[in-house]
Design a protein around this motif. Structure first.
Motif, short mmCIF file in Angstrom:
data_model
loop_
_atom_site.label_atom_id
_atom_site.label_comp_id
_atom_site.label_asym_id
_atom_site.label_seq_id
_atom_site.Cartn_x
_atom_site.Cartn_y
_atom_site.Cartn_z
N ALA A 106 -13.90 0.68 79.40
CA ALA A 106 -13.33 1.13 78.12
C ALA A 106 -13.99 0.41 76.95
O ALA A 106 -14.19 -0.81 76.99
N GLY A 107 -14.33 1.20 75.93
CA GLY A 107 -14.86 0.65 74.70
C GLY A 107 -16.34 0.30 74.73
O GLY A 107 -16.89 -0.14 73.73
N LYS A 108 -17.01 0.48 75.88
CA LYS A 108 -18.43 0.13 75.99
C LYS A 108 -19.25 1.39 76.23
O LYS A 108 -18.86 2.26 77.01
N THR A 124 -30.62 12.40 74.19
CA THR A 124 -29.96 11.57 75.19
C THR A 124 -28.46 11.64 74.93
O THR A 124 -28.02 11.58 73.79
N LEU A 125 -27.70 11.79 76.01
CA LEU A 125 -26.24 11.78 75.92
C LEU A 125 -25.71 10.48 76.51
O LEU A 125 -26.18 10.03 77.56
N TYR A 126 -24.77 9.89 75.85
CA TYR A 126 -24.00 8.80 76.44
C TYR A 126 -22.58 8.90 75.92
O TYR A 126 -22.29 9.65 74.98
N THR A 127 -21.68 8.21 76.57
CA THR A 127 -20.27 8.28 76.19
C THR A 127 -19.70 6.89 76.01
O THR A 127 -20.24 5.91 76.52
N VAL A 128 -18.59 6.84 75.28
CA VAL A 128 -17.82 5.61 75.15
C VAL A 128 -16.42 5.94 75.64
O VAL A 128 -15.64 6.58 74.93
N PRO A 129 -16.10 5.56 76.89
CA PRO A 129 -14.77 5.86 77.44
C PRO A 129 -13.68 5.02 76.78
O PRO A 129 -13.89 3.85 76.46
N ALA A 151 -21.73 10.57 72.41
CA ALA A 151 -22.78 10.20 71.46
C ALA A 151 -24.03 10.98 71.84
O ALA A 151 -24.41 11.04 73.00
N ILE A 152 -24.66 11.58 70.84
CA ILE A 152 -25.88 12.34 71.03
C ILE A 152 -26.98 11.57 70.30
O ILE A 152 -26.92 11.38 69.08
N SER A 153 -27.96 11.09 71.06
CA SER A 153 -29.01 10.24 70.51
C SER A 153 -30.32 11.00 70.38
O SER A 153 -30.68 11.79 71.25
N ASP A 185 -30.01 5.21 66.49
CA ASP A 185 -30.73 6.41 66.93
C ASP A 185 -29.80 7.60 67.13
O ASP A 185 -30.26 8.69 67.47
N ASP A 186 -28.49 7.41 66.95
CA ASP A 186 -27.54 8.51 67.16
C ASP A 186 -27.76 9.64 66.16
O ASP A 186 -27.88 9.40 64.95
N LEU A 187 -27.78 10.86 66.67
CA LEU A 187 -27.73 12.04 65.82
C LEU A 187 -26.31 12.20 65.31
O LEU A 187 -26.07 12.56 64.17
N GLY A 188 -25.34 11.91 66.20
CA GLY A 188 -23.94 11.98 65.82
C GLY A 188 -23.04 11.69 67.00
O GLY A 188 -23.50 11.59 68.14
N ARG A 189 -21.76 11.57 66.71
CA ARG A 189 -20.74 11.31 67.73
C ARG A 189 -19.57 12.24 67.51
O ARG A 189 -19.25 12.59 66.37
N VAL A 190 -18.92 12.60 68.60
CA VAL A 190 -17.76 13.50 68.54
C VAL A 190 -16.74 13.06 69.59
O VAL A 190 -17.11 12.57 70.66
N LYS A 191 -15.47 13.22 69.27
CA LYS A 191 -14.40 12.86 70.19
C LYS A 191 -14.30 13.88 71.32
O LYS A 191 -14.54 15.07 71.11
N MET A 192 -13.94 13.40 72.50
CA MET A 192 -13.75 14.25 73.68
C MET A 192 -12.30 14.12 74.15
O MET A 192 -11.72 13.03 74.08
N ALA A 193 -11.74 15.21 74.63
CA ALA A 193 -10.40 15.18 75.23
C ALA A 193 -10.52 14.61 76.64
O ALA A 193 -11.53 14.79 77.32
N VAL A 194 -9.49 13.92 77.08
CA VAL A 194 -9.46 13.35 78.43
C VAL A 194 -8.22 13.84 79.15
O VAL A 194 -7.12 13.85 78.59
#
Length: 178
Positions: free
Chosen positions: A68-70, A101-106, A114-116, A130-139
């Motif tokens: 979480a958070g990383k 590149t895609l990565y996530t922050v759980p 995060a879309i890089s 380097d992020d193009l942007g970030r968006v929230k995801m539902a869990v």
């Protein structure tokens, strides 16, 4: 007339299902041991592919693998890549045609996708600038535990939903094409 209408609706439904069918190809075994795949879809005329390492839980705790958070590489080994030949829009983030590149922050109850713009790197560490942007995801919780990481796209009337599942976690974010 009614038979014709039913036949036409069935044909449209089959065409839609075919257009969203996932094709997955093994790319290589992975430098760290997890198999790497490329999954491809056609969504509202856009050719989209995601290439990623598919690790197994192997009895390990989800929190250990997705802390979480990383920032998490959202896969194994090399960074997870998204390729699209048309612009996509995730929330207020527009992703032009190209490779990312895609990565996530759980987090508990909500993740961040995060879309890089940076590509070709080993999964972690990530460079936030380097992020193009970030968006929230539902869990949500999966119906049954998912042993091997799975990334998929579900078609919707206006685009699609990116889905990441592993363990008991299902994280989703809708997107549109164009």
């Amino acid at each position: 007339m009614r038979r014709t209408t039913c036949a036409l609706l069935a044909l449209v439904a089959m065409a839609a299902a075919t257009a969203l069918a996932q094709q997955t190809t093994q790319v290589h075994p992975g430098k760290g041991g997890s198999p790497h795949v490329r999954s491809e879809w056609t969504v509202h005329g856009a050719s989209i592919s995601i290439e990623y390492g598919r690790p197994y839980l192997k009895g390990r705790a989800e929190a250990e693998l997705m802390p979480a958070g990383k920032p998490w590489r959202t896969g194994a080994d090399e960074a997870t890549t998204l390729k699209t030949d048309k612009a996509l829009k995730f929330g207020d983030v527009t992703v032009p045609a190209g490779t990312y590149t895609l990565y996530t922050v759980p987090e508990a109850g909500q993740w961040t996708l995060a879309i890089s713009k940076r590509t070709g790197q080993w999964g972690i560490p990530v460079q936030v600038n380097d992020d193009l942007g970030r968006v929230k995801m539902a869990v949500a919780k999966t119906a049954a535990p998912v042993e091997q990481l799975t990334i998929s796209i579900d078609g919707t009337a206006s685009g699609g939903t990116l889905r990441i599942e592993w363990g008991t976690v299902s994280s989703t974010v809708p997107f549109t094409v164009g």
